[in-house]
Design a protein around this motif. Sequence first.
Motif, mmCIF file in Angstrom:
data_model
loop_
_atom_site.group_PDB
_atom_site.id
_atom_site.type_symbol
_atom_site.label_atom_id
_atom_site.label_comp_id
_atom_site.label_asym_id
_atom_site.label_seq_id
_atom_site.Cartn_x
_atom_site.Cartn_y
_atom_site.Cartn_z
ATOM 1 N N ILE A 140 49.432 36.505 38.058
ATOM 2 C CA ILE A 140 47.986 36.371 37.879
ATOM 3 C C ILE A 140 47.302 37.089 39.035
ATOM 4 C CG2 ILE A 140 46.055 34.756 37.839
ATOM 5 C CD1 ILE A 140 47.886 32.754 36.518
ATOM 6 N N LEU A 141 46.350 37.927 38.705
ATOM 7 C CA LEU A 141 45.676 38.765 39.698
ATOM 8 C C LEU A 141 44.200 38.386 39.805
ATOM 9 C CD1 LEU A 141 47.232 42.149 38.516
ATOM 10 C CD2 LEU A 141 47.959 40.768 40.479
ATOM 11 N N ASN A 142 43.767 38.195 41.054
ATOM 12 C CA ASN A 142 42.348 37.955 41.347
ATOM 13 C C ASN A 142 41.766 36.809 40.516
ATOM 14 O OD1 ASN A 142 42.285 40.069 43.242
ATOM 15 N ND2 ASN A 142 41.904 41.571 41.632
ATOM 16 N N MET A 143 42.295 35.637 40.758
ATOM 17 C CA MET A 143 41.778 34.430 40.115
ATOM 18 C C MET A 143 40.766 33.760 41.033
ATOM 19 S SD MET A 143 43.722 31.221 38.378
ATOM 20 C CE MET A 143 44.440 30.562 39.867
ATOM 21 N N SER A 144 39.563 33.557 40.529
ATOM 22 C CA SER A 144 38.503 32.937 41.333
ATOM 23 C C SER A 144 38.338 31.472 40.975
ATOM 24 C CB SER A 144 37.172 33.670 41.108
ATOM 25 O OG SER A 144 36.752 33.538 39.758
ATOM 26 N N MET A 145 38.018 30.673 41.985
ATOM 27 C CA MET A 145 37.703 29.258 41.782
ATOM 28 C C MET A 145 36.385 28.986 42.502
ATOM 29 S SD MET A 145 39.719 25.799 42.967
ATOM 30 C CE MET A 145 41.075 25.987 41.829
ATOM 31 N N ILE A 146 35.349 28.729 41.727
ATOM 32 C CA ILE A 146 34.012 28.501 42.271
ATOM 33 C C ILE A 146 33.561 27.104 41.861
ATOM 34 C CG2 ILE A 146 31.611 29.280 42.266
ATOM 35 C CD1 ILE A 146 32.639 32.071 41.564
ATOM 36 N N GLY A 147 33.028 26.360 42.819
ATOM 37 C CA GLY A 147 32.644 25.003 42.483
ATOM 38 C C GLY A 147 31.642 24.404 43.436
#
Length: 275
Positions: free
Chosen positions: A166-173
């Motif tokens: 998995i490439l460049n997975m963002s987690m925003i919260g």
Amino acid sequence: MRNFVFLTLLALVGCATTFPQSTLPQNFNDLTSEQLIAELESFLVKIDAEPRGIDESLVAILESFRATLQQGFPTLGIPPLDPLLVPHGQFDIETATADVKGSFDNVTVNGISAYTINKVHMDMLRMKINFDLLFNVIDTLGDRYDVDGVLAVLPIYGTGPFEFTILNMSMIGEVKMGLVNGSVQVLSMPIDINIAAVSSNMMGIMGGGAMGTIVNDMIDDFAPIIFNEIKAPIIDAAVQRIVAFVNARLQGLTFQDLIDIILGIGGGKFLEMYN
């Protein structure tokens, strides 16, 4: 396809919140006061006590948490979570893009602790924390997968070892807090996770050969779409369990107590509550 993305989300948002058979949530829910104190003391002493602002302190906590993921929680009998080892799992998914089911064995997920902290900010007036993390590369390796179903309009099948990146997975919260009966509590924690791209090598898919290459390319194209189709209920279930766990441990703390703990000047008061 969905199983590999499922594994990565598992490790990111609480490890066992996705797989009910995992022992991780039971271990945390069964924490004794002595065990909780030991874990908190162990974690807090790893963070540099140098004076800093609230946002800098949050960054320091997240940086220190990398080592915790890599070392696990020894006093609780929880092994390292990076790499994350999953002996066996099953999946059954039906969306507009895919209708597949199967299983996987002896899976290793690497890279969960190698996140980039793009942003972490605490708004003390509104009692909330915003965060933005990026996972550049998460590698998933497995001894065996078994899949059967339909991807888009193409029937697929296969079994064998696999690699999935998995490439460049963002987690925003955002963590929204408030006071409930005098104690600070997490009121809500909306989180969104997005995957930019994947690279798959499911050896033996469609028997291998040219058709196997075509299906692996299709997985690369469709995996982020499938993830978007399935992520909402998975994230919601994970967040509910995380919030319940955190709120149970915040009972008796004021917002100022929490600020003092983050700044590294009030941990003692928190620990005293469990003596």
